[in-house]
Write a protein that holds these residues in place. Structure first.
Motif, PDB file in Angstrom:
ATOM      1  N   ARG A   1      41.830  36.312  24.609  1.00 32.51           N
ATOM      2  CA  ARG A   1      42.831  35.525  25.219  1.00 32.51           C
ATOM      3  C   ARG A   1      42.725  34.085  24.642  1.00 32.51           C
ATOM      4  O   ARG A   1      43.448  33.219  25.335  1.00 32.51           O
ATOM      5  CB  ARG A   1      42.815  35.464  26.676  1.00 32.51           C
ATOM      6  N   ARG A   2      41.698  33.602  24.106  1.00 29.39           N
ATOM      7  CA  ARG A   2      41.395  32.493  23.854  1.00 29.39           C
ATOM      8  C   ARG A   2      41.417  31.936  22.352  1.00 29.39           C
ATOM      9  O   ARG A   2      41.280  30.776  21.846  1.00 29.39           O
ATOM     10  CB  ARG A   2      40.047  32.018  24.485  1.00 29.39           C
ATOM     11  N   VAL A   3      41.816  32.954  21.376  1.00 28.70           N
ATOM     12  CA  VAL A   3      41.955  32.572  20.019  1.00 28.70           C
ATOM     13  C   VAL A   3      43.242  32.859  19.562  1.00 28.70           C
ATOM     14  O   VAL A   3      44.008  33.650  20.118  1.00 28.70           O
ATOM     15  CB  VAL A   3      40.719  33.128  19.166  1.00 28.70           C
ATOM     16  N   GLU A   4      43.522  32.171  18.435  1.00 33.36           N
ATOM     17  CA  GLU A   4      45.138  32.639  17.826  1.00 33.36           C
ATOM     18  C   GLU A   4      44.866  34.064  16.988  1.00 33.36           C
ATOM     19  O   GLU A   4      46.023  34.560  17.144  1.00 33.36           O
ATOM     20  CB  GLU A   4      45.194  31.662  16.740  1.00 33.36           C
ATOM     21  N   GLN A   5      44.080  34.499  16.538  1.00 32.09           N
ATOM     22  CA  GLN A   5      43.856  35.690  15.708  1.00 32.09           C
ATOM     23  C   GLN A   5      42.866  36.744  16.375  1.00 32.09           C
ATOM     24  O   GLN A   5      41.850  36.211  16.551  1.00 32.09           O
ATOM     25  CB  GLN A   5      43.543  35.442  14.092  1.00 32.09           C
ATOM     26  N   PRO A   6      43.191  37.890  16.457  1.00 34.21           N
ATOM     27  CA  PRO A   6      42.265  38.747  16.898  1.00 34.21           C
ATOM     28  C   PRO A   6      41.056  38.957  16.025  1.00 34.21           C
ATOM     29  O   PRO A   6      39.900  39.335  16.610  1.00 34.21           O
ATOM     30  CB  PRO A   6      43.097  40.008  16.859  1.00 34.21           C
ATOM     31  N   GLU A   7      41.273  38.841  14.664  1.00 35.77           N
ATOM     32  CA  GLU A   7      39.906  38.807  14.154  1.00 35.77           C
ATOM     33  C   GLU A   7      38.786  37.503  14.557  1.00 35.77           C
ATOM     34  O   GLU A   7      37.923  37.802  14.403  1.00 35.77           O
ATOM     35  CB  GLU A   7      40.364  38.671  12.391  1.00 35.77           C
TER      36      GLU A   7
ATOM     37  N   ALA B   1      30.662  38.959  18.170  1.00 34.22           N
ATOM     38  CA  ALA B   1      29.607  38.992  17.487  1.00 34.22           C
ATOM     39  C   ALA B   1      28.593  37.956  17.541  1.00 34.22           C
ATOM     40  O   ALA B   1      27.452  38.253  17.618  1.00 34.22           O
ATOM     41  CB  ALA B   1      30.037  39.302  15.951  1.00 34.22           C
ATOM     42  N   GLU B   2      29.233  36.720  17.608  1.00 30.29           N
ATOM     43  CA  GLU B   2      28.097  35.697  17.700  1.00 30.29           C
ATOM     44  C   GLU B   2      27.428  35.690  19.199  1.00 30.29           C
ATOM     45  O   GLU B   2      26.476  35.173  19.332  1.00 30.29           O
ATOM     46  CB  GLU B   2      28.939  34.282  17.428  1.00 30.29           C
ATOM     47  N   VAL B   3      28.300  35.944  20.267  1.00 28.14           N
ATOM     48  CA  VAL B   3      27.951  35.718  21.320  1.00 28.14           C
ATOM     49  C   VAL B   3      26.670  36.861  21.686  1.00 28.14           C
ATOM     50  O   VAL B   3      25.719  36.522  22.231  1.00 28.14           O
ATOM     51  CB  VAL B   3      28.980  36.387  22.743  1.00 28.14           C
ATOM     52  N   PHE B   4      26.796  38.144  21.096  1.00 25.31           N
ATOM     53  CA  PHE B   4      25.835  39.335  21.180  1.00 25.31           C
ATOM     54  C   PHE B   4      24.635  38.712  20.299  1.00 25.31           C
ATOM     55  O   PHE B   4      23.706  39.409  20.720  1.00 25.31           O
ATOM     56  CB  PHE B   4      26.278  40.548  20.897  1.00 25.31           C
ATOM     57  N   LEU B   5      24.987  38.163  19.363  1.00 25.84           N
ATOM     58  CA  LEU B   5      23.962  37.657  18.490  1.00 25.84           C
ATOM     59  C   LEU B   5      22.902  36.687  19.125  1.00 25.84           C
ATOM     60  O   LEU B   5      21.528  36.904  18.913  1.00 25.84           O
ATOM     61  CB  LEU B   5      24.255  37.045  17.243  1.00 25.84           C
ATOM     62  N   VAL B   6      23.562  35.595  19.817  1.00 23.82           N
ATOM     63  CA  VAL B   6      22.826  34.672  20.674  1.00 23.82           C
ATOM     64  C   VAL B   6      22.093  35.636  21.807  1.00 23.82           C
ATOM     65  O   VAL B   6      20.850  35.577  21.946  1.00 23.82           O
ATOM     66  CB  VAL B   6      23.864  33.734  21.378  1.00 23.82           C
ATOM     67  N   ALA B   7      22.679  36.440  22.470  1.00 23.48           N
ATOM     68  CA  ALA B   7      22.082  37.423  23.564  1.00 23.48           C
ATOM     69  C   ALA B   7      20.865  38.243  22.973  1.00 23.48           C
ATOM     70  O   ALA B   7      19.812  38.291  23.766  1.00 23.48           O
ATOM     71  CB  ALA B   7      23.154  38.474  24.161  1.00 23.48           C
TER      72      ALA B   7
END
Length: 188
Positions: A28-34, A41-47
């Motif tokens: 809902r917050r980016v222009e492209q689904p990719e 991926a980055e969020v869960f890498l941080v987690a």
């Protein structure tokens, strides 16, 4: 069960229980689904990296939203930087190519085909000299050989390239001119 296995199991539960919510948040917050996939991926890498510091299960989703918010902010800043860089590169390309380069296409194709037929060391010396604008001593440093070797290869490669490019490119120096695209001036 050892501590490493417990951390992995906990992370797997956190991931499984929250990946869809974080993905929906990102989509809902980016222009492209990719881009949303990259954000998740980055969020869960941080987690994963901070798995020892994850809050309790009833608070972990809010923590992940906070991480996602910061990752998205970085993503948007990066997008703005990429757009600015892209615009500067487009302006430089226009300045370098001048007008319509279509007239040079056959010659460029002939030169590229001839270049591809050169042995790799000769081709690399030519490309570093003509395309990157390096001097023989600089090419020598890049390739890890002496300047004398570079000058010999360069002379041989230029002669062979002219021979391979054929007679249709008859202007003296023309073969190398077609290869060369002047580097734009740095503007600050």
């Amino acid at each position: 069960m050892d501590a490493g296995t417990e951390l992995e199991d906990h992370f797997r539960r956190v991931y499984a229980g929250n990946v869809e919510a974080i993905l929906a948040y990102a989509v809902r917050r980016v222009e492209q689904p990719e881009d949303a996939a990259d954000v998740v991926a980055e969020v869960f890498l941080v987690a994963w990296r901070r798995s020892r510091e994850l809050p309790p299960d009833d608070e972990v989703r809010l923590w992940l939203y906070g991480v996602a918010r910061r990752v998205l902010a970085n993503h948007h800043r990066g997008g703005v930087r990429r757009e600015r860089l892209g615009e500067r590169l487009r302006q430089r390309l226009t300045a370098v190519t001048g007008g319509d380069p279509a007239g040079e296409v056959p010659e460029r194709l002939a030169v590229r085909a001839a270049l591809a037929r050169l042995p790799q060391p000769d081709r690399e010396v030519l490309m570093l000299t003509a395309w990157e604008g390096l001097q023989p001593r600089e090419v020598a440093e890049v390739l890890g050989v002496s300047s004398a070797v570079v000058r010999t290869r360069l002379s041989r490669a230029r002669a062979r390239l002219r021979e391979l490019a054929g007679d249709e490119l008859t202007e003296p120096g023309h073969v190398l001119d077609v290869m060369t695209v002047p580097a734009p001036e740095e503007g600050r």
